[in-house]
Design an enzyme around this catalytic site. Structure first.
Site, PDB file in Angstrom:
ATOM      1  N   ASP A  99      -7.801   1.731   1.972  1.00  0.00           N
ATOM      2  CA  ASP A  99      -7.455   2.533   3.048  1.00  0.00           C
ATOM      3  C   ASP A  99      -8.437   3.727   3.481  1.00  0.00           C
ATOM      4  OD1 ASP A  99      -5.758   3.550   5.368  1.00  0.00           O
ATOM      5  OD2 ASP A  99      -4.404   4.740   4.011  1.00  0.00           O
ATOM      6  N   HIS A 127      -6.180   9.975  -0.932  1.00  0.00           N
ATOM      7  CA  HIS A 127      -6.874   9.937   0.291  1.00  0.00           C
ATOM      8  C   HIS A 127      -6.093  10.524   1.550  1.00  0.00           C
ATOM      9  CE1 HIS A 127      -5.143   5.903   0.249  1.00  0.00           C
ATOM     10  NE2 HIS A 127      -4.681   5.915   1.482  1.00  0.00           N
ATOM     11  N   HIS A 152       0.818  -1.169  -0.021  1.00  0.00           N
ATOM     12  CA  HIS A 152       0.177   0.027   0.002  1.00  0.00           C
ATOM     13  C   HIS A 152       1.053   1.373   0.098  1.00  0.00           C
ATOM     14  CE1 HIS A 152      -3.102   2.751   0.477  1.00  0.00           C
ATOM     15  NE2 HIS A 152      -2.666   2.983   1.769  1.00  0.00           N
ATOM     16  N   ASP A 209       1.057   5.192  -0.313  1.00  0.00           N
ATOM     17  CA  ASP A 209       0.491   6.278  -0.466  1.00  0.00           C
ATOM     18  C   ASP A 209       1.081   7.441  -1.250  1.00  0.00           C
ATOM     19  OD1 ASP A 209      -1.720   6.067   1.568  1.00  0.00           O
ATOM     20  OD2 ASP A 209       0.032   5.918   3.061  1.00  0.00           O
TER      21      ASP A 209
END
Length: 956
Positions: free
Chosen positions: A208, A458, A80, A82
């Site tokens: 997420d 996000h 994951h 970001d």
């Protein structure tokens, strides 16, 4: 078409290569089938492929075999990543260190992709999924041709699979649907252009984001996705779903689109996006590796295998099939992919070895799409979901509703940037090659597209990033603005200047213009020399522009100059202040604040922070009971009252001549915190509307959902935070209503809102906090100001009052106008004699129900267009009907030579969309039959429908 069967490495592999060619596209997929494959099945699938008319690549499955008599555990290796959070996008890609960072300070995406590609080549059973195209795009461009060939082969084999596929994993609460569609299109097009059909994602993956919007699910369904998986939902909702085995469901994401157009299979991942406890083998983890040498004193195979079996059975108890999914990865993991794969190889080997002794657990490398395929083959009946997943709480006093408003200035800048991008895209199409002759050359909109794509992340527009990362997002947007400028626009602090106004909407709008000036006497004329009604007050001159189609008609002082001009026409007075409907109901405007929890009460140590909203009292504090009225301005163009509630809170109440909406321009900041208390500032509208605890909020700026105080449609709520637990995101509007009146508030950015009292609607404007909320960002939300000790934020709210049955006809276009605002540009002096003072990109205005969502250059001779029906079914007596647009009569500067319809994401042809079908336990209320296109050149739009078309065009 060509098929080939050949051997490799002494015949150990069978290569099936397919090349599909048509007049306007090509597809290429390669499938590697290993010795364990059933050759009869292989050639059966090949024959099935040959017998189909469209040659779907899906005919040849690349998913691993499962065992129908066992519990199949799908291990999904993933990372994951970001696109900015604790570090900037660049820092995360290169692995740049920051001494202020914690565990992830070394995280580097380039190393992750390097390591994973290396490890995938070592064992054909291994799989990996990747999500964030913004990072992969950068990495791909830095690779050699030989590495690119290896990666393409892994993609063709289905062993490297792209999931989600957007430029980022967008936020779902604070994003507008137009920007979401754009960023998805940006990522999906790169994957499609680079890898063809095999690179097209089939599964949406939002592991997420902090709550999930219904409109996002609708978007994914219309883009052709088969399913959607996420990791976060309310802790009460999750507990109920685990008991009832409703962790997987069919989400009916639109009340207007005929099922299954907006139906999306949706699954809740059991461990968020982390591996089960005890099975994290990244270099950042502390779990023990598998020590499988029996001579070792700390040999642990039996212990780990049993622990894994226990975890598998526990998880299976909450799901309906004999298939479960385990996310093997986490934040920025797999920099050293060998650690993960070596241990997972052993886990699969030793767990599956117990099958010979009667074990009924089968472990395999897999992907979300392969897992989804097995669920579909089960042919079960699934529960139906029709609302959304807001608000999200992970504990009794921990509601993630603060980020709906966090960093209000960045939220506004992102929204304005979206408007600028749409204008830039439109002008590149309408103006032809000359429109790209800006300071940065060809493709000037590309930089803004990528900056906006990153901003949807996000931890970007959500406001949940570190301060220096927020600066970086704003810097990227500013660079995008510069790239979209055709000429430098100067501020009008001069005596003589001309103004050009560009209207990006496909309909006429009446837009008030306020300009800063340094004089007190001005005359304003339109392009024909006619006087325009205007008023100078303080340092502003106010006038009203009636703006037509693309280049609106505008003027100031002298006739205008630009390749695309609009001029302002003198307004016709047709309604007085006293007759405006907004005055027909009692409305009390009040500015309040909640003092933020410092985490020191007996119930919980949770504080308010970038994510969490937790006031220390259920009752807000009045900032000042009596506002000081400073200025009252009454003129032929505008009436306004300036109210000062405190040295740091003020608002201007403004009503423009001929407008039904009332404008509230609020200014908040710097929020004082010398008393040791963080503060969350709201504006509250108290009316005599009998709303009965119901209120309504939009979903990403599109369809509206009904909300009810202290209530959830899906489960029986135990309310633990009476304020924060009733807050919802709004992206463009919210309203309350009764049988006679509807009060609608249109916002200029995403914000949090609620209705805590009958007839009341409150909107959070600004937040300044003194403590971190323990969700990873590691710093309090206390933004600095340029000229003060804290951020000063300013914004606008538009209020309308209408009968409920006609309210949508007012607030729908008003909200679109707020999102796509006219663009003003200026220049000194007068235009040259040959300047074209008026221009319209459309032959005529679009029908009121139709919105031009997208107009952008695709290739040299093609343009991408999206036409949208902007009304819900049964929302408007007048406009909630099918409407038809003729493509050949649309543009004034373009001749449309051909049109092909695409999916919403513009990465496959509409005729090729073939989504998985699902059974549900409930049926929906029947909708009217969808109207069809009357001819190949006419596009019919049903309520809430978006049609995406690739047009072959020629400049006139």
């Amino acid at each position: 078409m060509q098929e080939a069967v050949s051997g490799l490495d002494g015949g150990s592999l069978i290569l099936l290569s397919k090349c599909l060619q048509s007049s306007n596209r090509g597809k290429h997929c390669t499938f590697w089938l290993w010795p364990s494959s059933d050759l009869n099945q292989v050639f059966g699938l090949l024959l099935l492929y040959l017998s189909t008319d469209n040659g779907l690549v899906e005919s040849l499955q690349s998913c691993p075999a499962t065992n129908p008599s066992m519990l199949n555990v799908h291990l999904v290796p993933h990372t994951h990543d970001d696109v900015g959070w604790l570090k900037t996008v660049d820092q995360y890609y290169y692995g740049g260190e920051d001494l202020l960072m914690s565990d992830l300070k070394h995280a580097g995406v380039q190393y992750i992709l390097d390591s994973v590609i290396d490890q995938l080549q070592k064992d054909p059973a291994r799989r990996f999924i990747y999500v964030e195209t913004a990072f992969f795009y950068r990495w791909w461009r830095q690779q050699s041709q030989s590495t690119q060939r290896i990666v393409a082969q892994l993609v063709n084999e289905g062993r490297l699979e792209f999931i989600n596929g957007g430029w980022c994993m967008s936020d779902e609460a604070t994003t507008h649907y137009s920007a979401v569609i754009d960023q998805m299109t940006l990522g999906l097009r790169f994957l499609n252009d680079t890898f063809g059909e095999c690179g097209r994602p089939r599964v949406a993956w939002h592991i997420d984001p902090f709550g999930h919007a219904r409109e996002h699910a609708s978007i994914f369904a219309q883009m052709g996705y088969d399913g959607f998986f996420f990791g976060r939902l309310d802790y009460q909702d999750k507990a109920r779903r685990m008991k009832t085995k409703e962790m997987e469901m069919l989400w009916r994401a639109s009340e207007s689109l005929t099922p299954p157009l907006a139906d999306l299979f949706t699954g809740v991942l059991p461990n968020g996006y982390n591996p089960p406890e005890g099975f994290c083998w990244d270099q950042s983890c502390d779990d023990a590796p598998i020590r499988d040498d029996p001579d070792l004193e700390d040999y642990n195979v039996d212990e780990i295998v049993q622990k894994f079996l226990n975890a598998s059975y526990r998880q299976a108890a909450f799901y309906k099939t004999n298939h479960i999914i385990m996310t093997m990865g986490s934040d920025f993991q797999y920099e050293n992919a060998n650690l993960w794969y070596k241990n997972m190889d052993k886990l699969i080997k030793y767990v599956n070895a117990l099958q010979a002794k009667g074990s009924k657990v089968n472990v395999l490398y897999s992907t979300p799409s392969c897992y989804l395929q097995e669920l579909n083959l089960a042919n079960l009946t699934w529960p139906l979901k029709t609302d959304d997943f807001f608000p999200y709480a992970d504990d009794a006093h921990d509601f993630w509703t603060g980020y709906f408003t966090s960093r209000p200035a960045l939220k506004l800048y992102e929204r304005l940037s979206n408007s600028r991008l749409q204008t830039c895209n439109q002008l590149e199409v309408l103006g032809g090659p000359k429109s790209k002759s800006g300071p940065f050359g060809e493709g000037d909109s590309d930089t803004m597209s990528k900056a906006m794509g990153v901003a949807q992340h996000h931890d970007a527009v959500s406001g949940t990033e570190k301060q220096h990362v927020a600066y970086d997002y704003a810097r990227r947007l500013a660079t995008g603005w510069a790239h979209c400028e055709v000429q430098k626009h100067k501020l009008p602090f001069i005596l003589h200047f001309s103004m050009n106004v560009y209207n990006p909407l496909g309909r006429t709008v009446s837009w008030p213009v306020r300009l800063p000036v340094n004089g007190s006497v001005y005359s304003v004329t339109d392009a024909n020399g006619r006087a325009v009604d205007s008023q100078v007050g303080n340092v502003f001159i106010s006038l009203k522009c009636t703006c037509y189609i693309y280049d609106m008609k505008s003027s100031c002082l002298l006739p205008l100059l630009s390749v695309r001009w609009f001029h302002c026409l003198s307004p016709h007075r047709n309604e007085s202040f006293q007759k405006n409907e907004v005055m027909c109901v009692f409305v009390l405007f009040g500015n309040y604040r909640y003092n933020a929890s410092a985490g020191n009460n007996k119930e919980s140590r949770q504080t308010s922070g970038a994510y969490i909203f937790r006031p220390n009292s259920s009752d807000p504090f009045v900032i000042n009971k009596t506002a000081e009225t400073q200025i009252v301005t009454v003129s032929s163009t505008v009436q306004e009252v300036t109210q000062r509630f405190s040295p740091w809170v003020s608002q201007v109440v403004r009503l423009y001549e001929g407008h039904r909406e009332l404008e509230l321009e609020w200014t908040v900041g710097p929020v004082p915190v010398a008393d040791g208390l963080g503060k969350e500032v709201i504006t509250r509208l108290d009316t005599d509307i009998k709303s009965s605890d119901y209120f309504y909020t939009d979903s990403n700026g599109r369809e509206v959902l009904e909300r009810r105080k202290d209530y959830r449609p899906t489960w029986e709520l135990k309310q633990t935070e009476p304020v924060a637990g009733n807050y919802y995101p709004i992206n463009s509007r919210a309203y309350i209503k009764d049988d006679k009146h509807q009060l609608t508030v249109v916002t200029d950015r995403s914000q949090g809102a609620s209705s805590l009292y009958n007839g009341s609607l409150e909107i959070m404007l600004h937040r300044r906090l003194l403590y971190d909320d323990f969700r990873g960002v590691g710093e309090p939300l206390s933004e600095p100001g340029e000229f003060s000790d804290g951020l000063v934020a300013r914004g606008r709210l538009l209020l309308t009052l209408s009968p409920p049955d006609t309210a949508a006809d007012v607030h729908r276009p008003l909200a679109q106008g707020m999102v796509l605002q006219p663009l003003l540009s200026f220049q000194d002096g007068t235009p040259s004699a040959n300047t074209k003072l008026e221009f319209s990109g459309l032959q005529t205005s679009l029908p009121p129900a139709v919105h031009l969502l997208t107009l952008s250059q695709w290739d040299k001779d093609t343009a991408l267009i999206r036409l949208e029906h902007q009304y819900q079914a049964k929302e408007s007596k007048t406009h909630s009907q099918p409407v038809t647009v003729n493509l050949q009569k649309l543009f004034s500067t373009l001749e449309v030579l051909g049109a092909s319809e695409m999916s919403l994401g513009a990465n496959q042809w509409k005729e090729d969309m073939n989504r998985l079908q699902w059974n549900t336990e409930k049926t929906s209320k029947p909708l009217p039959l969808s109207a069809k296109d009357p001819s190949p050149w006419e596009v019919t739009l049903n309520p809430m429908e978006i049609r995406t078309l690739l047009l072959r065009v020629r400049q006139l």
